[in-house]
Structures are given as structure tokens and as C-alpha cells.
Design a protein around this motif. Structure first.
Motif, PDB file in Angstrom:
ATOM      1  N   SER A   1     -26.858  16.541  -3.535  1.00 28.88           N
ATOM      2  CA  SER A   1     -26.211  15.348  -2.990  1.00 28.88           C
ATOM      3  C   SER A   1     -24.833  15.691  -2.466  1.00 28.88           C
ATOM      4  CB  SER A   1     -26.068  14.285  -4.077  1.00 28.88           C
ATOM      5  OG  SER A   1     -27.325  13.818  -4.460  1.00 28.88           O
ATOM      6  N   ASP A   2     -24.067  16.418  -3.271  1.00 26.45           N
ATOM      7  CA  ASP A   2     -22.719  16.812  -2.851  1.00 26.45           C
ATOM      8  C   ASP A   2     -22.777  17.554  -1.514  1.00 26.45           C
ATOM      9  OD1 ASP A   2     -21.380  15.718  -4.976  1.00 26.45           O
ATOM     10  OD2 ASP A   2     -21.164  17.584  -6.102  1.00 26.45           O
TER      11      ASP A   2
ATOM     12  N   ARG B   1     -23.829   9.623  -8.016  1.00 23.91           N
ATOM     13  CA  ARG B   1     -25.029   8.877  -8.391  1.00 23.91           C
ATOM     14  C   ARG B   1     -26.013   9.792  -9.111  1.00 23.91           C
ATOM     15  NH1 ARG B   1     -26.133   7.160  -3.206  1.00 23.91           N
ATOM     16  NH2 ARG B   1     -27.941   8.519  -3.252  1.00 23.91           N
ATOM     17  N   ALA B   2     -26.158  10.997  -8.597  1.00 24.76           N
ATOM     18  CA  ALA B   2     -27.075  11.944  -9.219  1.00 24.76           C
ATOM     19  C   ALA B   2     -26.591  12.344 -10.605  1.00 24.76           C
ATOM     20  CB  ALA B   2     -27.250  13.176  -8.325  1.00 24.76           C
ATOM     21  N   VAL B   3     -25.280  12.443 -10.778  1.00 25.04           N
ATOM     22  CA  VAL B   3     -24.711  12.749 -12.087  1.00 25.04           C
ATOM     23  C   VAL B   3     -25.135  11.685 -13.087  1.00 25.04           C
ATOM     24  CG1 VAL B   3     -22.564  12.608 -13.400  1.00 25.04           C
ATOM     25  CG2 VAL B   3     -22.705  14.127 -11.430  1.00 25.04           C
ATOM     26  N   GLN B   4     -25.083  10.439 -12.664  1.00 31.68           N
ATOM     27  CA  GLN B   4     -25.402   9.327 -13.542  1.00 31.68           C
ATOM     28  C   GLN B   4     -26.798   9.512 -14.134  1.00 31.68           C
ATOM     29  OE1 GLN B   4     -23.639   7.107 -14.845  1.00 31.68           O
ATOM     30  NE2 GLN B   4     -25.351   6.077 -15.856  1.00 31.68           N
TER      31      GLN B   4
ATOM     32  N   PRO C   1     -31.493  12.532  -4.840  1.00 27.72           N
ATOM     33  CA  PRO C   1     -32.553  13.547  -4.784  1.00 27.72           C
ATOM     34  C   PRO C   1     -33.664  13.327  -5.814  1.00 27.72           C
ATOM     35  CG  PRO C   1     -30.383  14.587  -4.827  1.00 27.72           C
ATOM     36  CD  PRO C   1     -30.164  13.142  -5.081  1.00 27.72           C
TER      37      PRO C   1
ATOM     38  N   VAL D   1     -27.542  17.069  -8.282  1.00 24.99           N
ATOM     39  CA  VAL D   1     -26.135  16.702  -8.086  1.00 24.99           C
ATOM     40  C   VAL D   1     -25.540  17.555  -6.970  1.00 24.99           C
ATOM     41  CG1 VAL D   1     -23.847  16.661  -9.142  1.00 24.99           C
ATOM     42  CG2 VAL D   1     -25.851  16.013 -10.501  1.00 24.99           C
TER      43      VAL D   1
ATOM     44  N   ARG E   1     -34.161   8.976  -8.053  1.00 25.23           N
ATOM     45  CA  ARG E   1     -33.396   8.041  -7.238  1.00 25.23           C
ATOM     46  C   ARG E   1     -33.230   8.543  -5.815  1.00 25.23           C
ATOM     47  NH1 ARG E   1     -28.177   5.860 -10.444  1.00 25.23           N
ATOM     48  NH2 ARG E   1     -29.220   5.179 -12.323  1.00 25.23           N
TER      49      ARG E   1
ATOM     50  N   GLU F   1     -23.977  15.314   1.552  1.00 26.73           N
ATOM     51  CA  GLU F   1     -23.032  14.281   1.980  1.00 26.73           C
ATOM     52  C   GLU F   1     -21.752  14.896   2.532  1.00 26.73           C
ATOM     53  OE1 GLU F   1     -22.645  10.974  -0.653  1.00 26.73           O
ATOM     54  OE2 GLU F   1     -24.756  10.464  -0.337  1.00 26.73           O
TER      55      GLU F   1
ATOM     56  N   GLY G   1     -23.057  10.326  -3.290  1.00 26.54           N
ATOM     57  CA  GLY G   1     -24.425  10.647  -3.697  1.00 26.54           C
ATOM     58  C   GLY G   1     -24.444  11.556  -4.905  1.00 26.54           C
ATOM     59  N   GLY G   2     -23.516  12.483  -4.950  1.00 25.81           N
ATOM     60  CA  GLY G   2     -23.441  13.400  -6.082  1.00 25.81           C
ATOM     61  C   GLY G   2     -23.119  12.658  -7.367  1.00 25.81           C
TER      62      GLY G   2
END
Lengths: 486, 486
Positions: free
Chosen positions: A320-321, B254-257, A355, A317, A353, A324, B251-252
Motif C-alpha cells: 500500500s505504501d 489501513r493495511a496496518v490496521q 491489498p 502494508v 480489504r 500510493e 492505504g498503508g
């Protein structure tokens, strides 16, 4: 300005003979320090201390004045009080000295009287002697055997990075900090008040210098904005120029005034300069070095699609943060690829997915290898970022997953192998886990692995944010040039 | 929710008896690791491994099932495959176990079947047993003698910082990284999918916990937004809450999901939550720890006027830029004060407008002392930032300016003395000068000085940017509370 700056500046960067004017026998004194540092660095040309009061300093015969020098030296370091400097430089011109660096301060930055002294210097320069400074730390040129004022211990090996610095402090700090990252310099120039040689001249020199592949600079202000901008545009087409512009805030501009008395310039103007020239803007020493690392080690590329590979979902997470926010893309992988990766990384809670979460920060080497290879071959991405995987862990009793082979663990070898095998760009993020003295040993292990990656041409960063920013800077440069050439 | 969370959560944080369900004799296996880590950490309560297949694991007598436990234990760690977990927790409830942590993954984050299992867990919890997790690393509570899954080597001493983490990875990384900064924790909770105990419960617990003075958290999403916001507002009035919200980028989110399957929430909503509650927003692990350091060591204050004291003009420019970019103020000193400072720092090129340039990064201790004392007494500022002064330099031959006294140099002592003598807030910036293994010794020296400053209650930061951001976070919290109380 001559067409060939290389000849013009050869006496500065590769002086065959060097006079130290104001050389003292006391290394605590300014002129004594200058001589001591040159000797300690191992200058191998003909060296002439000049001192009217002493016949010998630091074991060397002295000369009473510039006039008495036995030859027209290539270069002279001047370390005498400011009021005396213009006379000394005029003598140098007369004696046929080709260039000088004025290390003394007390010129334009110190008020009206200093400005008058500096004007006299500029007038002498116009008559045929090149001047670095005043109010500077001078020149570091390892292949020329010379170093800047407090730089006795800087590396003696040269490298492909040139650094132009309006600040003496950064002229020493940047190469010193760079050393541990394996970054070496062709030349570093602290040019201070730039009464003669200025940022444009140096930019032009580094442009022509075959030894310099990457140009970096710390600049507070420029004298001739249009020339600087035009030059920057031209240089950036073939060599990246990474610039740290100091003094863009109100307080910073004020500090510039009392530092080098140059005009800081408005932020909007500089925004345009960077945008239109393709020069890479950085806002600090760390970002400058991080960006150099990317240019040193990565193949030119414009792609910003990354795949962070880390251990633990929260890390994915954050990855990604961070990516981006900085301007990288973390594209979602196709379902088939996700499934393939999940069959490699079976841990519940892991994710593929993008990362890619390999389950924990200390994954078995074969698992990490299979995951990275799959990403390298099948994912539509440009760069793999190995994020906070523990590369230092050696074999522990009862832990079959962390077998070491020699000083580099099997796990640490994986990014190198994947890069070599598939030619995919790989960068590694390895944070300093703790700062206490109690864990200095583990920091030593970390550094050994970092050194290994840098030797292998893999950039290493302390945090993912810093990696991401460097990659955006790097790809941004190549994007700009691709747009220009298309 | 009981009024007194302290009693309710005592079995979790201070368990007098503890069952490890799924304990294995093989420490490479999940349940074996859980037991091994507890033993290695030195849990001193009554410990009961539960394993139906073996009579002894890791030298301890086992119990065939939860039913066979010799007492109704306070707490149980559950490390069995997800499908079996609901049955085991139901047995725990029946046996009178007060609380459990479900370390196994494979629940809501893993799809429909996992969600069904998790729902069963929540239903059991509602009948009278508290559950941490599932899909988590559990609880670290040094005074309770328990640690999270891979945390055998975390410090055994406790401290004033509580950490709530939706990520298992950060539940271990944060206290580990914090260790070298001298930051110690009251409790760390990795709460994973939060089928029962969630971020609100933990926030409320830490609010009531007298041991916890500073609350920190890594949060991906909250279940009950209004309750969380209301609670946050209340808690922030007396204890600072430093929150790292993961998953705010696309993106973050999405990764949380795929990590904890919670709703990430929109950035605008979170902006409002932070602005209105007074909680301190941080965007990464480094900023979280940097901010904790300020709260740990500085007296509550709202003033943002700083005086960076550094060596070398370029450093002053960069200091002004960094401070002002982050939101601090660098007010120009009155002319009289500038003159007084310039009489202390006579070096040409130095500046005393603010920032104060002491001439070089290794100033003589008496000079640094006089400059800092003058600023502390006469300047209208709130915080002195000692910026990249070389504090590690010991006496060198021929260098009379760097006398060492014991392991801490005379120069390094100056910030401590100034803070003690005048009660002025002082922070120190000490960068890692290089990363190579060759300079590990100098890094050791740096860390010794850092450790000394932290012992003395002076926050140390790696870069000025990080210092400035931490100070803005710190003063921002106190500003918010002052506005509320006025």
C-alpha cells in the motif's frame, strides 16, 4: 526535411553496401574493431574496407581510398582520427556515398579546434550527405544487419522499440540490459554531437517508421527546443515517447558540457515540456526499461486502481505504501467482497480489504487462483499486482501445496490463467532473493519463470516500487491522450 | 524493566531447553512445522515436544502437557489454536517456563474475541513470564540455535546486525535477502502483536547486546511513543538504528490496521522522530540492506563529496544527476588535477572534471588504477564510487587489456588495492546486466566479483541511485552524532 524520412534514412538503417573507412587488420585498433564487429554481427550487404596502407584486412580485400570504392555505397562507417574526418566525408560526398556515421571523437566536445572540424562536417552535410555523429557509437539496426561499435553480440532479431541516444554508452547498455527482459529494438541510434542528424530528425524518423511502436531516448540537450517540443507533442498522440533527460542537476549539467557540449536546459523548462507534450519522463535506465515493459504488454488504459496480492501482512502494508507513494490507488473493497475473499483465504492474520493477503508467500495454487479470480471478476480495480509470491517453488517432499507441472509450477501458472480468462491486466513482482553465487540455481529458477511471464505478455518487475512507477508512467501517457481527444 | 536486559532475555535468545507446544507428527501442520524447522536448523539444547494425543512425533518422545515437562524449560514455542493459548501460557508460568513465543494468530488483529484472548495473555505475562507475539514468526538467534517459523535454511553463522520486525513476512525476507550480501544477524525477532515484549524492549535489548552493532527494524506502529523516542535518541548515540516505518500512506495505515492493529501514526510525527533522534529512515527492504552494507564496511565519516568513476560520458552525466538528486556532492576538480587525469585517460570524449570518465566500461587495468590512485591521493573528496565498470570481463583472445589473474580479473582488483593502499572509502556499483536464463553464466561471474568485494569489505550496489541513497543515510547518521557531540 523530406516528408518521407523512411526513404531518406533507408541507406542508414538498411544499407545494401557499407564501407568501413579506416578499417585495420588489428581488431584492437579502433578501425579494426569497427570492421570486426560488423563481420561478427553478420552484415550481409556488400562490405568494403578502406585502408591506404594494407591490401587486405581481416581476410577482406581493401580499397586504398573512398574514390576507389567500386560503387556509390549506401553507408560508410568512419573510424579515422578527427583531423582527417572532414576530408574523408567530403570525398564520400563526391563518390556518391549517401550517408556516413562518424565514430571518431575529438570534435566539439574536445575544444575549439574540434569545433572547427565539426563545423566543416556540418557544411559538407548541407551539400547532400547525411551524417550520424561525430563522437558516437553509430547505428544498431538488426533488420539492416548493422550494429553499433561494441555491439557484436546484441540480438539479431528486431522488435518494436526505437532508442535515440545522445550517449554511446547507453546506446549499448540499454539494448543489452533490455535483452533479458525480452525487449527488442527496431533501431538504436547513438547520435553523439549531432552535427547533422539530430534528436528531432530521429524522433521524426521513428514517428514514421512502421516497425517502431514505442520510442525511447536518452537526451542531454536539444538544439532546436521549439521544433523538438512541437514534434514531441505530435508524436505522442500516436506513439509513446519515453525520455530520459540527463543533466538536470547542477553536476549533471556540468558533465553534459564536457560530454556532448550541448545545453542541458533548465529543469523547469523540461518539466513543462514533459507536462504539455505527454512524453513520459524517466530518470534512469531501469525506469526506462520498466516503462517499456508496461507499454509492450498491457492494453492501453488509464485506470490506476490496483490490487496488490501478496503473502504476509507486512507485505500488504509495504505494498500500500509503495503504490500510493508512486501515485496508484489501492481502494478499500466493499465489505461483501472482503468477506468472500476471507472465506477463500481463511488464515488468521490475513487481510482482504485490499491489498489481499493470501497468508504466506507460498500459497496453495487453488487458493491463489480463487482469490485472484474473485478480485478479477468482482473488484472495481484496473490492475492486479502479484507481489512477491514465490513462483519458483517446485514440489517438495511432503509439501502437497506446491505441485509442479513441467518447468512452470502450478502456482506460477495462476497469473497467466487469470489474465487470459478475464482479460484483466496482471503484473508480477519477483525480486532477486539473494545475490550470492551459492544461490545461482534459485536465481535460474526465478529467471525461467520471469521469461515465461514475459513470453506470455505479463510484465515482471524486480520490486513493487518499480512496478508502481512503470504503471503510473504508462497510465499517465494514456490519460494525457484521452484528455486531448475528449 | 531490569537494568540488564541481557540476563532477562537470555532464555529467549539462548534457550538451553525448549518445549514445542502443539508439536505434531505431520510437518504440514502448523505445530509439526515448528518442530521440523527447529530440528532442521539444528537446535542443540534439550527439546521437548508437547502433544496430548501422540506419544511420539517426528521421532521424538512427547509430553502430554506442559505440567508433565521434565524441567522448567527456558523457552517454549506455542503453536495451538488461539482460544487455547491463554490456558497454555498460564500453565507455562506455573511450570516455571521463563519465556514463550506465541506463533498462533487470531488475537487482537482478528477482532473483539481475539483482543480478549490477548488481554488474558498480557495479564499472565505481568505475573512473571515473558511473551514474544502472539501472531508472529518468533525468534531467529543463530548462536542460540533457534530460528523463526519458516527459517530452517537461514544461515547458522551470526553477525553484527539485529532486526526487530513487526511483520513475520519481513522477519524471514530480510535475513534471506541479506544472505547474498554477506550480511549476518545477531538476532531477528518477529514480535507480532507485542502483548508483552514490544519494540521498545527489543530496542533496549539490542542496545545492550554486545553482539549487535547495527540495529534494524520494520515497524508499523509503537505502543508508547514517548518511551520509544527517548530510547531511540539514546541508542542512536552509540549504535545506528535503521528503521523502515510501514503504513505512512493512507492505504498503508489501513493495511496496518488489519495486520497488527497498531496505530500507524502520522507522517509528520514520524518525520520529527527521525530528524530529532538520529535514527535512519528507510522506505523499503532494499534501502534497509543497502544502508546496512555501508555501516558494515565503511569507516564512520560525514563527508558527502564523491567522485564517480565510470566509462562513457553519458554515464558521467547520469552519475552526477543521481548523486546530486540524492544529496551527495560532486565537486568540480581543480584544473591541474583535471589535466593530470586527462593525461592518464587520453581518450577523446573522456572527461575528468568529476565525474571521471575512463573512456569505456572496460578500461585497461593500469589506466583505471592510475586514475583511481590519482583521485584517491589528490582529489578533495570523501568517497570514490566505481560506477558500472565491467569487472567480470576476463581475458579474451586478442584483448590484451583484460588479463585475468585467477578468478578475479586484474581490473576487478583495482578498487580493493586503492582502498587498501590509501584508506580511501570505495564503493562499487555493479548492475545485473540481464535477467534472462541465457546469461546466467555472466550473472554468476558478476556475483563472484560481488562476493569478493563484500569479503574485502567494499560495499556493492546494484544501481548508483541505491549507492547514493545508502551513502546519504550513512553519512547523515554520523553528521547527526557529530553535531550532538560538538
Amino acid at each position: 526535411m523530406p516528408d518521407n524520412m523512411l526513404d531518406e534514412f533507408a541507406p542508414i538503417f538498411y544499407p545494401k553496401s557499407h564501407a568501413v573507412i579506416g578499417a585495420s587488420s588489428d581488431p584492437r585498433k579502433f578501425g579494426g574493431r569497427v570492421l570486426q564487429v560488423l563481420l561478427a554481427f553478420g552484415y550481409s550487404g556488400r562490405l568494403y574496407p578502406v585502408n591506404p596502407q594494407e591490401s587486405e584486412v581481416q581476410g577482406m580485400k581493401t580499397y586504398a581510398s573512398v574514390k576507389d570504392l567500386p560503387e556509390a555505397v549506401d553507408f560508410a562507417s568512419i573510424a579515422v582520427p578527427a583531423p582527417v574526418v572532414p576530408g574523408v566525408v567530403a570525398e564520400c560526398l563526391e563518390r556518391g556515398v549517401k550517408a556516413v556515421q562518424v565514430l571518431s571523437a575529438g570534435f566539439r566536445e574536445a575544444g575549439e579546434e574540434g569545433a572547427r572540424l565539426e563545423k566543416a562536417l556540418a557544411e559538407t552535410a548541407a551539400k547532400g550527405i547525411r551524417i550520424v555523429g561525430p563522437n558516437c557509437f553509430g547505428v544498431y539496426s538488426p533488420d539492416g544487419g548493422i550494429t553499433i561499435l561494441p555491439g557484436a553480440t546484441l540480438p539479431k532479431e528486431s522488435g518494436p522499440v526505437g532508442f535515440i541516444s545522445q550517449s554511446g554508452g547507453y546506446a549499448i547498455r540499454v539494448p543489452r540490459r533490455a535483452e533479458g527482459f525480452g525487449i527488442r529494438f527496431s533501431k538504436v541510434v547513438s547520435y553523439g554531437n549531432a552535427c547533422d542528424i539530430n534528436e528531432c530528425d530521429l524522433l521524426e524518423y521513428f514517428y514514421q517508421d512502421p516497425q517502431t511502436k514505442i520510442i525511447t531516448g536518452y537526451i542531454e540537450g536539444v538544439r532546436d527546443g521549439p521544433r523538438f517540443f512541437k514534434l514531441l507533442q505530435e508524436v505522442c498522440r500516436t506513439k509513446p515517447v519515453i525520455l530520459w533527460k540527463g543533466g538536470l542537476t547542477e553536476g549533471g549539467a556540468r558533465a553534459v558540457q564536457s560530454h556532448t557540449a550541448s545545453m542541458g536546459g533548465q529543469e523547469q523548462i523540461w518539466d513543462a515540456v514533459f507536462r504539455q507534450s505527454g512524453a513520459i519522463r524517466v530518470t534512469g535506465l531501469e525506469e526506462l526499461l520498466d516503462t517499456v515493459l508496461a507499454f509492450l504488454h498491457l492494453e492501453p488504459q488509464t485506470g490506476r486502481r490496483v490490487c496488490p496480492v501478496g503473502g504476509g501482512g507486512g507485505i500488504g502494508v509495504a505494498a500500500s505504501d509503495s503504490c500510493e507513494r508512486m501515485g496508484l490507488e489501492v481502494p478499500v473493497f466493499p465489505v461483501e467482497l472482503q468477506q468472500k475473499l476471507m472465506s477463500i483465504v481463511p488464515a488468521a492474520g490475513a487481510s482482504a480489504r485490499n491489498p489481499v493477503d493470501v497468508g504466506n508467500p507460498g500459497p496453495p495454487p487453488p487458493l491463489l487462483r480463487a482469490a485472484m479470480e474473485t478480485v478479477a471478476v468482482e473488484a472495481d480495480i484496473d490492475i492486479i499486482i502479484v507481489d512477491e509470491i514465490d513462483m519458483t517453488m517446485m514440489a517438495r517432499p511432503g509439501d502437497s501445496t506446491a505441485q509442479s507441472s513441467g518447468p512452470i509450477s502450478e502456482r506460477a501458472q495462476v497469473p497467466v490463467d487469470v489474465r487470459n480468462k478475464f482479460g484483466k491486466s496482471v503484473v508480477v513482482v519477483m525480486p532477486v532473493e539473494a545475490i550470492g553465487t551459492d544461490v545461482l540455481e534459485s536465481e535460474g529458477a526465478r529467471r525461467r519463470v520471469c521469461d515465461y511471464y514475459l513470453e506470455q505478455g505479463i510484465p515482471v518487475y524486480l520490486t513493487l516500487e518499480r512496478a508502481a512507477r512503470a504503471l503510473v508512467n504508462f497510465t499517465g501517457y494514456h490519460r494525457h491522450n484521452r484528455v486531448l481527444s475528449s
